[in-house]
Motif scaffolding. Structure first.
Motif, PDB file in Angstrom:
ATOM      1  N   TYR A   1       0.553   5.614   8.076  1.00 57.20           N
ATOM      2  CA  TYR A   1      -0.211   4.321   6.920  1.00 57.20           C
ATOM      3  C   TYR A   1      -2.120   4.505   8.245  1.00 57.20           C
ATOM      4  O   TYR A   1      -2.427   4.253   7.346  1.00 57.20           O
ATOM      5  CB  TYR A   1       0.020   3.428   5.960  1.00 57.20           C
ATOM      6  CG  TYR A   1       1.142   4.062   5.435  1.00 57.20           C
ATOM      7  CD1 TYR A   1       0.627   4.259   4.006  1.00 57.20           C
ATOM      8  CD2 TYR A   1       2.264   4.578   5.663  1.00 57.20           C
ATOM      9  CE1 TYR A   1       0.900   4.634   2.692  1.00 57.20           C
ATOM     10  CE2 TYR A   1       3.152   4.500   4.568  1.00 57.20           C
ATOM     11  CZ  TYR A   1       2.777   5.002   3.382  1.00 57.20           C
ATOM     12  OH  TYR A   1       3.771   5.776   2.265  1.00 57.20           O
ATOM     13  N   TYR A   2      -1.540   4.398   9.003  1.00 60.93           N
ATOM     14  CA  TYR A   2      -2.891   4.329   9.941  1.00 60.93           C
ATOM     15  C   TYR A   2      -3.620   5.874   9.848  1.00 60.93           C
ATOM     16  O   TYR A   2      -4.559   5.775   9.942  1.00 60.93           O
ATOM     17  CB  TYR A   2      -3.007   4.303  11.274  1.00 60.93           C
ATOM     18  CG  TYR A   2      -2.019   3.252  12.259  1.00 60.93           C
ATOM     19  CD1 TYR A   2      -2.885   1.853  12.642  1.00 60.93           C
ATOM     20  CD2 TYR A   2      -0.442   2.701  11.888  1.00 60.93           C
ATOM     21  CE1 TYR A   2      -2.931   1.109  12.824  1.00 60.93           C
ATOM     22  CE2 TYR A   2      -0.435   1.301  12.707  1.00 60.93           C
ATOM     23  CZ  TYR A   2      -1.146   0.556  12.683  1.00 60.93           C
ATOM     24  OH  TYR A   2      -0.988  -0.687  13.106  1.00 60.93           O
TER      25      TYR A   2
ATOM     26  N   VAL B   1       0.788  -0.940  -0.034  1.00 64.20           N
ATOM     27  CA  VAL B   1      -0.157  -0.221   0.101  1.00 64.20           C
ATOM     28  C   VAL B   1       0.630   1.549  -0.122  1.00 64.20           C
ATOM     29  O   VAL B   1       0.527   2.224  -0.517  1.00 64.20           O
ATOM     30  CB  VAL B   1      -0.563   0.269   0.911  1.00 64.20           C
ATOM     31  CG1 VAL B   1      -0.331  -0.219   2.370  1.00 64.20           C
ATOM     32  CG2 VAL B   1      -2.393   0.999   1.254  1.00 64.20           C
ATOM     33  N   HIS B   2       2.017   1.626   0.478  1.00 68.00           N
ATOM     34  CA  HIS B   2       2.569   1.986   1.179  1.00 68.00           C
ATOM     35  C   HIS B   2       3.555   2.554  -0.657  1.00 68.00           C
ATOM     36  O   HIS B   2       4.343   3.444  -0.900  1.00 68.00           O
ATOM     37  CB  HIS B   2       4.130   1.591   1.557  1.00 68.00           C
ATOM     38  CG  HIS B   2       5.051   0.563   1.145  1.00 68.00           C
ATOM     39  ND1 HIS B   2       3.950  -0.123   1.307  1.00 68.00           N
ATOM     40  CD2 HIS B   2       6.101   0.819   1.053  1.00 68.00           C
ATOM     41  CE1 HIS B   2       5.176  -0.713   0.724  1.00 68.00           C
ATOM     42  NE2 HIS B   2       6.404  -0.781   0.365  1.00 68.00           N
TER      43      HIS B   2
ATOM     44  N   GLY C   1      -2.780  -2.915   5.917  1.00 69.29           N
ATOM     45  CA  GLY C   1      -2.018  -2.505   4.219  1.00 69.29           C
ATOM     46  C   GLY C   1      -0.614  -3.585   4.650  1.00 69.29           C
ATOM     47  O   GLY C   1       0.206  -3.319   5.083  1.00 69.29           O
TER      48      GLY C   1
ATOM     49  N   GLU D   1      -6.643   6.250   7.435  1.00 69.78           N
ATOM     50  CA  GLU D   1      -6.515   5.562   6.273  1.00 69.78           C
ATOM     51  C   GLU D   1      -6.533   4.233   7.180  1.00 69.78           C
ATOM     52  O   GLU D   1      -7.638   3.363   7.196  1.00 69.78           O
ATOM     53  CB  GLU D   1      -4.856   5.997   6.012  1.00 69.78           C
ATOM     54  CG  GLU D   1      -4.832   7.031   5.128  1.00 69.78           C
ATOM     55  CD  GLU D   1      -3.466   7.687   5.633  1.00 69.78           C
ATOM     56  OE1 GLU D   1      -2.715   6.951   4.994  1.00 69.78           O
ATOM     57  OE2 GLU D   1      -3.378   8.607   5.144  1.00 69.78           O
TER      58      GLU D   1
ATOM     59  N   THR E   1       0.794   9.311  -0.824  1.00 72.37           N
ATOM     60  CA  THR E   1       0.074   7.880  -1.106  1.00 72.37           C
ATOM     61  C   THR E   1      -1.463   8.695   0.029  1.00 72.37           C
ATOM     62  O   THR E   1      -2.921   7.258   0.312  1.00 72.37           O
ATOM     63  CB  THR E   1       0.490   6.932   0.017  1.00 72.37           C
ATOM     64  OG1 THR E   1       1.380   6.806  -1.903  1.00 72.37           O
ATOM     65  CG2 THR E   1      -0.410   5.498  -0.106  1.00 72.37           C
ATOM     66  N   HIS E   2      -1.432   8.898   0.727  1.00 72.79           N
ATOM     67  CA  HIS E   2      -2.521   9.280   1.711  1.00 72.79           C
ATOM     68  C   HIS E   2      -3.707   9.360   2.000  1.00 72.79           C
ATOM     69  O   HIS E   2      -4.751   8.947   2.282  1.00 72.79           O
ATOM     70  CB  HIS E   2      -1.574  10.010   3.306  1.00 72.79           C
ATOM     71  CG  HIS E   2      -0.760   9.025   3.351  1.00 72.79           C
ATOM     72  ND1 HIS E   2      -0.035   8.141   4.650  1.00 72.79           N
ATOM     73  CD2 HIS E   2       0.953   9.475   4.002  1.00 72.79           C
ATOM     74  CE1 HIS E   2       0.573   8.074   4.770  1.00 72.79           C
ATOM     75  NE2 HIS E   2       1.929   9.235   4.763  1.00 72.79           N
TER      76      HIS E   2
ATOM     77  N   THR F   1       3.003  -2.725   4.575  1.00 75.01           N
ATOM     78  CA  THR F   1       3.650  -1.343   4.910  1.00 75.01           C
ATOM     79  C   THR F   1       5.251  -2.138   5.032  1.00 75.01           C
ATOM     80  O   THR F   1       5.432  -2.231   6.270  1.00 75.01           O
ATOM     81  CB  THR F   1       3.723  -0.467   6.421  1.00 75.01           C
ATOM     82  OG1 THR F   1       2.978  -1.364   7.023  1.00 75.01           O
ATOM     83  CG2 THR F   1       2.262   0.214   5.203  1.00 75.01           C
TER      84      THR F   1
ATOM     85  N   LEU G   1      -5.580   6.634  -0.139  1.00 73.68           N
ATOM     86  CA  LEU G   1      -5.757   5.597   0.662  1.00 73.68           C
ATOM     87  C   LEU G   1      -6.601   6.440   1.944  1.00 73.68           C
ATOM     88  O   LEU G   1      -8.196   5.985   1.833  1.00 73.68           O
ATOM     89  CB  LEU G   1      -5.112   5.777   1.597  1.00 73.68           C
ATOM     90  CG  LEU G   1      -4.381   4.627   2.135  1.00 73.68           C
ATOM     91  CD1 LEU G   1      -5.128   3.026   1.376  1.00 73.68           C
ATOM     92  CD2 LEU G   1      -3.266   3.859   2.938  1.00 73.68           C
TER      93      LEU G   1
ATOM     94  N   ASP H   1       8.140   5.753  -0.384  1.00 73.87           N
ATOM     95  CA  ASP H   1       6.532   6.200   0.850  1.00 73.87           C
ATOM     96  C   ASP H   1       5.913   7.915   0.353  1.00 73.87           C
ATOM     97  O   ASP H   1       6.940   8.462   1.424  1.00 73.87           O
ATOM     98  CB  ASP H   1       7.892   6.767   2.261  1.00 73.87           C
ATOM     99  CG  ASP H   1       6.861   6.679   3.507  1.00 73.87           C
ATOM    100  OD1 ASP H   1       5.666   6.740   3.060  1.00 73.87           O
ATOM    101  OD2 ASP H   1       8.427   7.100   3.991  1.00 73.87           O
TER     102      ASP H   1
ATOM    103  N   ALA I   1      -1.629  -1.989  10.299  1.00 71.68           N
ATOM    104  CA  ALA I   1      -0.288  -2.027   9.363  1.00 71.68           C
ATOM    105  C   ALA I   1       0.464  -3.212   9.488  1.00 71.68           C
ATOM    106  O   ALA I   1       0.903  -2.883  10.859  1.00 71.68           O
ATOM    107  CB  ALA I   1      -0.142  -0.577   9.108  1.00 71.68           C
TER     108      ALA I   1
END
Ligand code: NOJ
Length: 552
Positions: free
Chosen positions: A286-287, A220-221, A273, A294, A250-251, A275, A254, A246, A298
């Motif tokens: 990514y949370y 996902v990253h 995800g 998101e 992406t954020h 990661t 997502l 990174d 992870a």
């Protein structure tokens, strides 16, 4: 507030090819999974994660998807999926499916269209770039190595090679390069494109409407990329880009897709995800944030790469506690999966270590993910060169060996002994599901007891985590929720070790050692100390609670 189910759950990853074959072609399938749901309930897991079963040319065994909304005939049909879901839900087992948004197969109709001409409306659904010009440092003939758009490398060195291949492939027909962070058969989607995002939303809706409980999101990253696609600096240039990318873009992508899950009826669908990033601090991002949720969970693979040492594990646990836990996010724990040598193999083939590690996995603060077969204490299969099938090197075939269900010649697989990969070691000498079910000391029964202990203890599922003082190659911690408390000690050394207990009396609820090797734990601990055997882990609970429990 009620905790979301995925924070209380134990997930069980199924690699469908390797779980159980119901048709006789040597490849596991959806009906093979359905046939064993009662076993998974008996084991005591809460949720299943199914690795890809979608139509695919299988260049990367399903992680090269050619239709996101179907089932590959090798694995069955959509109706088989629906039946599997109904039967799993009837047993209170949730099911999440794998979602692979970073790339498709090169046989996906989207890519076929994108590739067909520079003017195709789907051209920008993927990352196409011209040759690097002389001004940009390019050299050589059009489409040659010196003209690649940047210095990024793809994953998976080819068989016998140690270098990672370039992340670009030249398309002769249209005279441009396309980007692929994995195989050249896995072109990267341009997830910034609004049409790609809405196509992906359609994919998510498709599985949510069928009743899936959520998604495991592949790499996902990597889905957002800096559109400049600049060269990596020299010191990073030998690392494949899939382990580095990174990009902040992406954020929001997502977060938007995630809103779809929150609007679902019935609610409570989740996303975990993949990661794979250099630091835990990067993973935490990514949370999401309070403004843009998101992932729910992870994966943190740093512990999975940790050697069998108290020092290293202490550092990994601290990172998870301090960086993930302290930010209000909920950690995950993984020892094995379909991309890495099984943890028993990584720990030198020692079953004692693998069992002690399982105690840690299921008693740390966070959501544990089991990989089918670790509960049997499986090691990687030895795969002869002529049986190798994984395009990656040194290869992931060993950890993907078929699961042996029983002692018969085909180990419970409909096609008999000839499965798609060789059987794991010891499959012919008792390391099968049926035989381990009958052995109270088996690793399978240890996992079952661990899952039961976890289910029965708020402290283990949700409680606080506090280190206890230890010496040497031993670590110990306390988990506590209200009046429920557990004390866990893990000895990483090959000699016994003794440590102080908090004020007691305590009683051993569970030990990773086989009963024959463990004659000490008959009743409350007489002193304030406990001796933990070599490569042993124990869970202690207050003796009174234990007695009450027995009296019930
Ligand atoms: C991560 C998956 O776990 C792995 O099996 C796959 O090869 C890559 N992503 C590419 O999809």
């Amino acid at each position: 507030m009620k905790r979301p189910w995925w924070e209380d759950a134990v997930f069980y990853q199924i690699y469908p090819r390797s779980f159980c074959d119901s048709t006789g072609n040597g490849i596991g399938d959806l009906d093979g999974i359905r046939a064993h749901l009662d076993h998974l309930s008996w084991l005591g897991v809460d949720a299943l994660w199914l690795s890809p079963f979608y139509p695919s040319p299988m260049a990367d065994f399903g992680y090269d998807v050619s239709d996101y909304c179907g089932v590959d005939p090798l694995f069955g049909t959509l109706e088989d999926f629906d039946r599997l879901l109904v039967d799993a839900h009837a047993r209170n087992l949730r099911v999440i499916v794998d979602w692979v948004p970073n790339h498709t197969s090169d046989a996906h109709p989207w890519f076929l269209q994108s590739r067909s001409s520079r003017h195709n409306p789907k051209r920008d659904w993927y990352w196409w770039r011209d040759d690097r010009s002389d001004d940009e440092g390019g050299f050589g003939a059009p489409g040659s190595a010196g003209r690649r758009p940047n210095n990024w490398l793809a994953a998976f060195p080819g068989v016998g090679k140690s270098d990672f291949p370039p992340a670009w492939t030249w398309d002769q027909e249209t005279g441009q390069w396309y980007l692929h962070l994995f195989l050249d058969h896995q072109p990267d989607l341009n997830c910034h494109h609004p049409e790609v995002q809405s196509a992906m939303a359609g994919v998510l809706r498709f599985w949510l409407d069928r009743g899936a409980d959520g998604f495991r999101v592949d790499v996902v990253h990597a889905i957002g990329k800096d559109p400049r696609l600049a060269d990596l600096p020299d010191d990073l240039a030998a690392i494949p880009m899939c382990a580095l990318n990174d990009d902040p873009s992406t954020h929001p992508i997502l977060a938007r897709l995630r809103q779809l899950l929150d609007g679902c009826q019935p609610p409570a669908r989740m996303m975990v995800g993949e990661t794979v990033l250099p630091s835990v601090a990067q993973i935490v991002a990514y949370y999401g944030s309070p403004d843009g949720k998101e992932l729910d969970l992870a994966f943190n693979f740093h512990p999975l790469r940790s050697p069998w040492s108290a020092r290293s594990w202490t550092r990994r646990i601290d990172e998870a506690e301090e960086l993930i836990g302290a930010s209000g996010a909920w950690p995950t724990w993984v020892l094995s999966n379909h991309d890495t040598s099984r943890h028993r193999t990584r720990y030198g083939g020692s079953e004692a270590r693998a069992r002690a590690a399982a105690v840690m996995l299921l008693t740390l603060r966070g959501t544990p993910f089991l990989y089918a077969g670790e509960e049997l204490g499986l090691e990687d299969a030895v795969v002869a060169p002529d049986r190798r099938v994984d395009p990656a090197w040194p290869g992931r075939d060993g950890c993907r060996a078929p699961l042996p269900w029983d002692a018969g010649p085909g180990h419970g697989w409909a096609g008999g002994p000839d499965a798609w990969l060789p059987w794991p070691p010891e499959a012919d000498s008792g390391r099968t599901v049926v035989e381990e079910m009958d052995d109270p000391d088996s690793t399978l029964n240890l996992y079952r007891s661990l899952l039961r202990a976890r289910r029965g203890s708020q402290a283990l599922r949700a409680g606080s985590f506090t280190w206890a003082a230890t010496d040497g190659d031993v670590l110990a911690y306390r988990r506590k929720q209200g009046r429920d408390v557990r004390f866990v000690a893990v000895n990483f050394s090959d000699s016994p070790s003794s440590l102080d207990l908090p004020p007691g009396p305590w009683e051993v609820e569970l030990s990773s050692a086989r009963a024959a090797a463990d004659s000490r734990w008959d009743g409350p601990s007489p002193s304030g100390r406990i001796e933990v055997g070599p490569d042993e882990a124990v869970i202690l609970r207050p003796a009174r609670a234990a007695q009450l429990d027995r009296g019930r």
